[in-house]
Motif scaffolding. Structure first.
Motif, short mmCIF file in Angstrom:
data_model
loop_
_atom_site.label_atom_id
_atom_site.label_comp_id
_atom_site.label_asym_id
_atom_site.label_seq_id
_atom_site.Cartn_x
_atom_site.Cartn_y
_atom_site.Cartn_z
N PRO A 33 31.80 35.18 27.92
CA PRO A 33 33.13 35.76 28.13
C PRO A 33 33.07 36.88 29.17
N ILE A 34 33.90 36.76 30.16
CA ILE A 34 34.02 37.79 31.21
C ILE A 34 35.41 38.38 31.11
N ALA A 35 35.47 39.69 30.86
CA ALA A 35 36.77 40.37 30.78
C ALA A 35 37.01 41.17 32.06
N PHE A 36 38.22 41.12 32.56
CA PHE A 36 38.62 41.97 33.68
C PHE A 36 39.53 43.07 33.13
N THR A 41 42.34 48.89 30.48
CA THR A 41 43.03 47.89 29.67
C THR A 41 42.62 46.49 30.10
N THR A 42 42.23 45.66 29.14
CA THR A 42 41.82 44.30 29.46
C THR A 42 43.03 43.49 29.92
N VAL A 89 37.66 47.38 36.73
CA VAL A 89 38.17 47.52 38.09
C VAL A 89 39.08 48.74 38.17
N THR A 90 38.80 49.61 39.11
CA THR A 90 39.64 50.78 39.35
C THR A 90 40.47 50.52 40.61
N ARG A 100 50.78 48.34 35.90
CA ARG A 100 51.27 48.83 34.61
C ARG A 100 52.74 48.42 34.41
N ALA A 101 53.52 48.53 35.46
CA ALA A 101 54.93 48.13 35.37
C ALA A 101 55.05 46.63 35.11
N ARG A 102 54.19 45.86 35.73
CA ARG A 102 54.19 44.41 35.54
C ARG A 102 53.85 44.07 34.09
#
Length: 277
Positions: A33-36, A41-42, A89-90, A100-102
């Motif tokens: 499992p690879i989380a982005f 926040t995932t 990812v930053t 965040r709005a999305r």
């Protein structure tokens, strides 16, 4: 820095050949499992081969419309958590705010919570037009691109179990290749590698070892390539999407035999458009 995992590992097996059984060993690709995660926040989790994860992060962010340019990523940290890997990812502040709005928009009640109008619209989103650029291919270059991709698949050579995606530039040959157990993942990794290396999508050709679904067309269009070549066949929606985007879709490539489904004028062959010297 988290040590990288091996992309493939040897496992014991029993081999049946000509009625006889013997002990053996086979190399198999790893799948974890690879989380982005963006801003802590995932955002997505997928099963993938644990290799080229920074390329994966850049390509995924690009093809999913999270970023428009690799420069919008401030940093990437790969954290192995044992059961899986978290790719953190930053993003630059304006891009992070937009994401965040999305998320807030997608969090409203939409039936089952996993589907709904927003999800359908996202799946069938319009793709970038790739009509620009004057790239043309001779018929033999189509065969050479797919052959080069197959020859360069180092993980598949020992496992026979992963997909490949490659980027070919006329005059330079295969300039990037990425592999993964998932065809979408391989293409995302390739997109990341290509933009990180400074190539423009319109200057080259994307070749893949899988079938051509609409997601593959969407991702190749996000990169900006006007060619998508494959060893397998396309879906109807992939063909319709490629036609609207201005992409040349070439599939079922077998040596120098192949089938062209959209915008065949970019393929220079004796049987279609007069070949050039």
């Amino acid at each position: 820095m988290t040590p990288a995992r091996l992309a493939a590992k040897p496992v014991p097996e029993l081999v049946l050949r000509a009625g006889a059984v013997r002990s053996g060993e086979r190399m198999v690709p790893d799948e974890v499992p690879i989380a982005f995660s963006y801003g802590g926040t995932t955002h997505a989790v997928m099963m993938a081969t644990p290799a080229d994860l920074e390329d994966f992060a850049v390509g995924f962010s690009l093809t999913e419309g999270i970023i428009a340019d690799p420069a919008e990523i401030v940093g990437i940290e790969v954290v192995d958590e044992g059961r899986g890997i978290d790719v953190q990812v930053t993003l630059a502040d304006p891009v992070a705010d937009a994401l965040r709005a999305r998320r807030r928009h997608m969090a409203g009640p939409v039936g089952c919570g996993l589907c709904g109008i927003e999800s359908i619209d996202q799946a069938l989103r319009p793709v970038r037009s790739v009509r620009g650029g004057g790239l043309r291919l001779r018929s033999r270059e189509v065969a050479e691109a797919v052959r080069a991709l197959g020859d360069a698949q180092s993980i598949n050579r020992v496992t026979h179990a992963v997909h490949g995606a490659g980027f070919c530039v006329p005059g330079k040959g295969l300039v990037a290749i990425r592999e993964d157990v998932g065809r979408h993942n391989a293409l995302d990794k390739l997109c990341g590698a290509v933009v990180k290396a400074g190539y423009r999508g319109e200057d080259g050709v994307v070749a893949v070892t899988s079938r051509l679904s609409v997601e593959m067309v969407q991702k190749a269009a996000s990169l900006g390539s006007s060619f998508l070549l494959a060893v397998s066949a396309p879906t109807l929606l992939a063909i319709e999407t490629a036609e609207k985007a201005g992409m040349t879709l070439v599939a079922v490539v077998r040596g120098e035999d192949f089938e062209i489904f959209t915008h065949a004028d970019r393929i220079l062959s004796p049987g279609a458009v007069a070949d050039v010297a």
